[in-house]
Design an enzyme around this catalytic site. Structure first.
Site, short mmCIF file in Angstrom:
data_model
loop_
_atom_site.label_atom_id
_atom_site.label_comp_id
_atom_site.label_asym_id
_atom_site.label_seq_id
_atom_site.Cartn_x
_atom_site.Cartn_y
_atom_site.Cartn_z
N ARG A 1 -30.56 -28.22 21.76
CA ARG A 1 -29.23 -28.86 21.70
C ARG A 1 -28.10 -27.84 21.64
O ARG A 1 -27.08 -28.07 20.97
CB ARG A 1 -29.12 -29.77 20.48
CG ARG A 1 -29.89 -31.04 20.55
CD ARG A 1 -29.09 -32.16 21.21
NE ARG A 1 -29.99 -33.24 21.58
CZ ARG A 1 -30.27 -34.27 20.79
NH1 ARG A 1 -29.70 -34.36 19.63
NH2 ARG A 1 -31.12 -35.19 21.19
N ARG B 1 -16.93 -35.25 26.72
CA ARG B 1 -17.57 -36.43 26.15
C ARG B 1 -16.55 -37.52 25.82
O ARG B 1 -16.87 -38.71 25.82
CB ARG B 1 -18.33 -35.97 24.92
CG ARG B 1 -19.44 -36.75 24.39
CD ARG B 1 -20.41 -37.40 25.26
NE ARG B 1 -21.12 -38.31 24.37
CZ ARG B 1 -20.72 -39.52 24.11
NH1 ARG B 1 -19.68 -40.02 24.72
NH2 ARG B 1 -21.38 -40.26 23.25
#
Ligand code: CP3
Length: 341
Positions: free
Chosen positions: A24, A37
């Site tokens: 991640r 995002r």
């Protein structure tokens, strides 16, 4: 490729310095990711090669990691197989029509990666022409994918998944066969498109007892690993809370065992033996602490890793509240450490 340290460590070779990347590493710890995002859902990001490429490159440029991991999610191939799903922020994948019986398994379409997920392979092809470090492709392992498909979302005990396993083993094994075939095709396609290594994420497999792992999950991991062998690329197998399964990790046919933070790497080495390399295993939560704590724990991981056949990583994914500056400093620390010998 200018920097192949990661690939050499995966093969068990001694290297001048220990390679490092973070699970991640792309994601919410980076402001440049959060900016994108704000405008797109995670599945939109995964489905748009230009954006997936940009996000994959963000942590490599910022931190100087020795590997990139393709930006995508383990549920992307499931959606392409006809599963109605979404990823909910702060929750994880939600499957709207969970698999509970034999007829549900029939609804899963076989995966033909070039036709069904061309955007993933386009992103891989674009990345390998830009990167000077290896690109890691990945997939979820059959058990971990099944846990979302059957439970319908994240679960602490995976009770419904286990209920299917115990009450209808025939359907369970058929589901696992279908998933293993799809995952194998998907990983082969990523390697054919130019990825240098793959990681099979079996994040939740540590929830199984050893005997259940051997009966219900391991055969499918072995099938995938052996089906990739001819391609010669390093294969990483990872799960958390797998201390009781580590002896089996040497036997699944992976080249690298991903170790979570609960088992010291020297203990893991003693259980697994010298035939596979180790990846891990700083607790991601340590990175929320002061630099003195991070430094002390990271040096402990490096010493226990022994400086050979060790890929430095966290024991699980980067926590969203991690200061990216800490990760950059951590990469420098690992690079400065002398593996000796
Ligand atoms: O940088 C990388 O590691 C590559 C990107 C990556 C993502 N998902 C992007 C993502 C990888 C390798 C994955 C794999 C994945 N997805 C796993 C296996 C690894 C692990 O963490 O154990 C699992 C279990 C999933 C399922 C999933 N997707 C979860 C549990 C979540 C988190 C939900 C949340 O909001 O906390 C997701 C969403 C997801 N996938 C994010 C990212 C960066 C969260 C960020 C966001 O919402 O933008």
């Amino acid at each position: 490729m200018k920097n192949d340290l990661f690939l050499r460590a995966c093969r068990g070779e001694r290297t001048d310095r220990v390679p490092v990347w973070f699970m991640r590493q792309a994601g919410r710890s980076l402001p440049e990711y959060r900016e994108l995002r704000d405008r797109y859902s995670i599945l939109e990001l995964c489905g748009t090669p230009d954006l997936a490429v940009e996000i994959t490159l963000q942590p490599v440029g910022r931190h100087g990691t020795d590997a990139a991991i393709l930006f995508s999610d383990i549920v992307v191939p499931l959606q392409a197989m006809g599963v109605d799903l979404d990823i909910k922020e702060g929750v994880g994948p939600i499957v709207y029509d969970p698999i509970r019986m034999s007829s549900d398994v029939d609804k899963l379409r076989p995966l033909h990666p070039e036709e069904d997920v061309p955007f993933v392979l386009d992103a891989v092809r674009a990345l390998v022409s830009e990167l000077d470090v290896p690109l890691i492709g990945f997939a979820g392992a059959p058990f971990t994918l099944a846990s979302y498909l059957v439970d319908g979302g994240p679960s602490k005990d995976h009770a419904l998944t286990k209920a299917l396993m115990y009450s209808d083993p025939k359907t369970w094994h058929r589901l696992m066969e279908v998933l293993a075939a799809a995952v194998l095709a998907y990983l082969r396609a990523q390697l054919a498109a130019g990825a240098s290594a793959i990681q099979l994420f079996d994040s939740w497999v540590g929830n199984l007892s050893r005997i259940d792992f051997q009966t219900f999950a391991e055969p499918y991991v072995r099938h995938i690993m052996s089906g990739l062998e001819d391609l010669g690329a390093p294969r990483i197998y990872f799960g958390i809370h797998t201390g009781h399964l580590l002896e089996r990790f040497a036997a699944v046919g992976a080249d690298v065992a991903g170790i979570d933070s609960t088992v010291p790497l020297d203990d893991a080495r003693a259980l697994i033996g010298d035939s596979v390399a180790l990846q891990g295993n700083l607790d991601p939560a340590v990175c929320l602490g002061s630099w003195e704590v991070v430094e002390g724990r990271a040096l402990d991981v490096l010493r226990r890793g022994g400086g050979r056949g060790h890929v430095f990583n966290l024991g699980h994914g980067v926590h969203r509240d991690t200061d990216p500056g800490t990760l950059t400093r951590l990469v420098e620390l690992v690079h400065e450490w002398d593996p000796g010998g």
